[in-house]
Scaffold this motif. Structure first.
Motif, PDB file in Angstrom:
ATOM      1  N   GLY A  48    -116.228  29.139 144.892  1.00 47.05           N
ATOM      2  CA  GLY A  48    -115.640  30.182 144.288  1.00 47.05           C
ATOM      3  C   GLY A  48    -116.074  31.695 145.025  1.00 47.05           C
ATOM      4  O   GLY A  48    -116.729  31.461 145.679  1.00 47.05           O
TER       5      GLY A  48
ATOM      6  N   GLY B 214    -107.268  38.249 150.838  1.00 45.79           N
ATOM      7  CA  GLY B 214    -108.023  37.230 151.742  1.00 45.79           C
ATOM      8  C   GLY B 214    -108.434  35.976 150.695  1.00 45.79           C
ATOM      9  O   GLY B 214    -107.965  34.638 150.925  1.00 45.79           O
TER      10      GLY B 214
ATOM     11  N   LYS C 104    -114.565  42.483 152.286  1.00 45.97           N
ATOM     12  CA  LYS C 104    -115.046  43.793 151.382  1.00 45.97           C
ATOM     13  C   LYS C 104    -116.014  44.511 152.720  1.00 45.97           C
ATOM     14  O   LYS C 104    -115.800  45.657 152.459  1.00 45.97           O
ATOM     15  CB  LYS C 104    -115.762  43.083 150.260  1.00 45.97           C
ATOM     16  CG  LYS C 104    -115.326  42.560 149.316  1.00 45.97           C
ATOM     17  CD  LYS C 104    -116.171  41.625 148.337  1.00 45.97           C
ATOM     18  CE  LYS C 104    -115.338  40.805 147.665  1.00 45.97           C
ATOM     19  NZ  LYS C 104    -115.929  39.360 146.977  1.00 45.97           N
TER      20      LYS C 104
ATOM     21  N   GLY D 202    -113.308  25.416 151.235  1.00 50.58           N
ATOM     22  CA  GLY D 202    -113.949  26.472 151.423  1.00 50.58           C
ATOM     23  C   GLY D 202    -113.228  27.394 152.489  1.00 50.58           C
ATOM     24  O   GLY D 202    -112.630  26.495 153.156  1.00 50.58           O
TER      25      GLY D 202
ATOM     26  N   HIS E  52    -117.498  29.394 155.936  1.00 51.27           N
ATOM     27  CA  HIS E  52    -118.491  28.440 155.373  1.00 51.27           C
ATOM     28  C   HIS E  52    -118.947  27.240 156.107  1.00 51.27           C
ATOM     29  O   HIS E  52    -120.159  26.596 155.790  1.00 51.27           O
ATOM     30  CB  HIS E  52    -118.099  27.930 153.748  1.00 51.27           C
ATOM     31  CG  HIS E  52    -118.123  29.170 153.082  1.00 51.27           C
ATOM     32  ND1 HIS E  52    -118.603  30.176 153.221  1.00 51.27           N
ATOM     33  CD2 HIS E  52    -117.635  29.335 151.810  1.00 51.27           C
ATOM     34  CE1 HIS E  52    -118.727  30.980 152.106  1.00 51.27           C
ATOM     35  NE2 HIS E  52    -117.709  30.301 151.030  1.00 51.27           N
TER      36      HIS E  52
ATOM     37  N   HIS F  73    -109.594  39.972 146.972  1.00 49.93           N
ATOM     38  CA  HIS F  73    -108.573  40.521 147.481  1.00 49.93           C
ATOM     39  C   HIS F  73    -107.760  39.638 147.968  1.00 49.93           C
ATOM     40  O   HIS F  73    -107.789  38.435 147.624  1.00 49.93           O
ATOM     41  CB  HIS F  73    -109.333  41.408 148.472  1.00 49.93           C
ATOM     42  CG  HIS F  73    -110.266  40.759 149.441  1.00 49.93           C
ATOM     43  ND1 HIS F  73    -109.590  39.553 150.453  1.00 49.93           N
ATOM     44  CD2 HIS F  73    -111.509  40.726 149.626  1.00 49.93           C
ATOM     45  CE1 HIS F  73    -110.895  39.062 151.017  1.00 49.93           C
ATOM     46  NE2 HIS F  73    -111.799  39.759 150.552  1.00 49.93           N
TER      47      HIS F  73
HETATM   48  P1  AMP Z   1    -116.862  35.273 148.812  1.00 48.75           P
HETATM   49  O1  AMP Z   1    -116.417  35.790 147.566  1.00 48.75           O
HETATM   50  O2  AMP Z   1    -116.958  36.082 149.907  1.00 48.75           O
HETATM   51  O3  AMP Z   1    -118.132  34.177 148.552  1.00 48.75           O
HETATM   52  O4  AMP Z   1    -115.595  34.228 149.287  1.00 48.75           O
HETATM   53  C1  AMP Z   1    -115.103  33.230 148.426  1.00 48.75           C
HETATM   54  C2  AMP Z   1    -114.124  32.453 149.367  1.00 48.75           C
HETATM   55  O5  AMP Z   1    -112.900  33.268 149.608  1.00 48.75           O
HETATM   56  C3  AMP Z   1    -114.596  31.723 150.459  1.00 48.75           C
HETATM   57  O6  AMP Z   1    -114.249  30.341 150.414  1.00 48.75           O
HETATM   58  C4  AMP Z   1    -114.333  32.669 151.533  1.00 48.75           C
HETATM   59  O7  AMP Z   1    -114.306  31.835 152.762  1.00 48.75           O
HETATM   60  C5  AMP Z   1    -112.704  33.174 151.043  1.00 48.75           C
HETATM   61  N1  AMP Z   1    -112.306  34.127 151.717  1.00 48.75           N
HETATM   62  C6  AMP Z   1    -113.059  35.455 151.976  1.00 48.75           C
HETATM   63  N2  AMP Z   1    -112.347  36.249 152.600  1.00 48.75           N
HETATM   64  C7  AMP Z   1    -111.126  35.650 153.200  1.00 48.75           C
HETATM   65  C8  AMP Z   1    -109.998  35.720 154.223  1.00 48.75           C
HETATM   66  N3  AMP Z   1    -110.014  37.233 154.605  1.00 48.75           N
HETATM   67  N4  AMP Z   1    -109.180  35.044 154.231  1.00 48.75           N
HETATM   68  C9  AMP Z   1    -109.196  33.806 153.724  1.00 48.75           C
HETATM   69  N5  AMP Z   1    -110.466  33.454 152.860  1.00 48.75           N
HETATM   70  C10 AMP Z   1    -110.952  34.258 152.758  1.00 48.75           C
END
Ligand code: AMP
Ligand code: ZN
Length: 475
Positions: A28, A38, A281, A237, A241, A36
């Protein structure tokens, strides 16, 4: 059903441990800032996976965590704590920060019609479970202590590189520069970090090793095993990851239980990028779902956009691309509504019956071929353009939409089917709003009112209903 498995680097026939049940764990969000577009690509991807599993007859159970502690700015377990840093930036304490951005995350996924997971688990609600798992690793001799925490000794676990396929020296090269010099191997990672002396952290807990907080990876091992068992079917993920977070999850889970494999199928989503760089971010190149709705765009257009690219290919985000997806969604929705109102049942020729069957089969094959949604969408368009009766088009498209999740077949009580002239007015008003001409947009709203229609700007787009304006619709 066939899925690409990062562990074997092959598209494999999907066979769950206890069919028809399927355990799915999704990493998560880290709730320290705005989720965002992504992130949304990944969570719509998980939603498509779960909907597809259901469509082909499985019974998936989706567990998703919320990372609200332990994620440091450096992958080498040094640097600032993302939550504490976020709290400073937003002028909130860490707990309020976590609540704010968890809410914003779910508001965004809801607007994108993502079904809520069966279980949502927060890292901070599972500290005892994480401590227990670290204790297990300690008893088995996989841990050691440094000045700043308890670490996992990756050299004691054979097959550490099996997910990433990278040799250990490559993983070393990939790691960030700031490292703890007391680490025995560069790939070793923190299981528990100590609160530095003289520091009072907002989030800290007592443990057998001293006051502190869990490392980032341990939460996903302990919570996935708690809710899905020591071995389960699918873990998802983003591709980022693979070399660290999931590699470490496998090492600590398999080391603790001795059961291999921890997870049978690893599904990784490619990024949503902006100008060739990951939307993130830290790069400050992000847009949120709220940015999309502010422009008067139905967020489901975004969902449509995601469906046009296979989940293992990078998708470059542009507003132009989103506008094209929006037109695609509008045209598809209009078609389905038209077929919905044209409810004439005809007796069918054997050729037409065969054709309907063939469309259904082609759709099943597409979604079962490693979730080929772009192909599934192309089949939906073939159905729209085909010469089969409207009622059958409607039935097919409504079934396909249980996987797409585009709300194509909304009931007429939710959304009025509008005469074409009214739709034009609504679109004109949307364009005026987009251009910032709110006076012009309001004139059209008044005109629609005189014609007996009320307009509502909801998070899922503009809705039009027959009736008079009330306080609720006057926002
Ligand atoms: P985080 O909040 O950074 O722990 O990310 C949560 C999930 O969103 C993880 O599985 C990331 O790989 C995915 N994620 C973050 N940024 C992107 C992006 N630009 N495109 C696709 N998945 C993303
Ligand atoms: Zn995770």
């Amino acid at each position: 059903m066939f899925l690409y498995n990062t562990l074997t680097k092959k598209v494999e026939d999907f066979k769950p441990i206890n069919p028809p049940k399927v355990g799915v764990y999704a990493c998560g969000p880290t709730v320290y800032d705005y989720a965002h577009l992504g992130h949304m690509r990944k969570y719509v991807g998980d939603d498509i996976l779960v909907r597809t599993l259901k469509y082909v007859g499985f019974e998936p159970k989706l567990v998703m965590n919320i990372t609200d502690v332990g994620h440091l700015t450096s992958d080498a377990d040094t640097g600032e704590d993302k939550m504490e840093k976020g709290a400073q930036k937003h002028g909130l304490n860490v707990w309020d920060l976590a609540n704010k951005f968890t809410q914003q995350f779910f508001d965004s996924t809801t607007a994108l019609n993502v079904k809520p997971p069966d279980i949502v688990c927060k890292a901070t609600d599972h500290i005892p479970e994480q401590i227990e798992l670290i204790k297990k690793l300690e008893v088995k001799g996989y841990t050691y202590k440094t000045d700043d925490g308890i670490y996992f000794n990756t050299s004691k676990f054979s097959g550490y590189d099996k997910l990433s396929g990278m040799k250990l020296n490559k993983l070393k090269e990939g790691a960030r520069v700031e490292t703890n010099p007391q680490k025995k191997n560069q790939t070793d990672f923190a299981l528990w970090k100590f609160t530095p002396s003289g520091v009072r952290r907002q989030m800290e807990w007592p443990s057998p090793w001293g006051k502190g907080f869990p490392g980032w990876h341990i939460e996903c091992s302990s919570m996935s095993m708690k809710y899905l068992g020591e071995q389960f079917d699918i873990h998802t993920g983003g591709i980022d990851h693979v070399p660290i977070h999931h590699t470490n999850e496998i090492a600590q889970s398999e080391a603790a239980t001795g059961k291999i494999p921890f997870v049978r199928y690893w599904v990784h989503h490619a990024f949503l990028s902006v100008d060739g760089q990951k939307m993130s971010k830290s790069l400050d190149n992000l847009f949120t779902v709220a940015d999309v709705t502010k422009k008067g765009i139905n967020p489901l257009a975004l969902r449509y956009l995601y469906l046009t690219t296979h989940y293992r290919k990078t998708l470059n985000f542009t507003w132009k691309g989103l506008a094209a997806a929006r037109r695609g969604l509008e045209r598809l929705t209009e078609s389905v509504r038209r077929f919905q109102t044209d409810q004439q049942r005809l007796s069918l020729s054997p050729e037409k019956l065969k054709k309907i069957d063939a469309y259904r089969q082609e759709f099943d094959t597409a979604i079962s071929s490693d979730l080929d949604l772009p192909q599934a969408l192309a089949i939906a368009w073939e159905v729209v353009k085909s010469n089969i009766p409207s009622t059958d088009k409607y039935d097919l498209l409504r079934d396909f939409d249980s996987v797409f999740g585009l709300n194509l077949a909304q009931t007429t009580s939710q959304v009025e089917v509008l005469p074409e002239s009214l739709e034009k007015l609504v679109k004109q008003r949307d364009s005026l709003r987009l251009a910032g001409d709110f006076t012009g947009a309001d004139k059209i709203r008044q005109k629609l009112l005189q014609l007996g229609f009320v307009i509502e700007d909801t998070p899922t787009g503009t809705k039009v209903k027959k009736g008079k304006e009330t306080n609720e619709t006057l926002s």
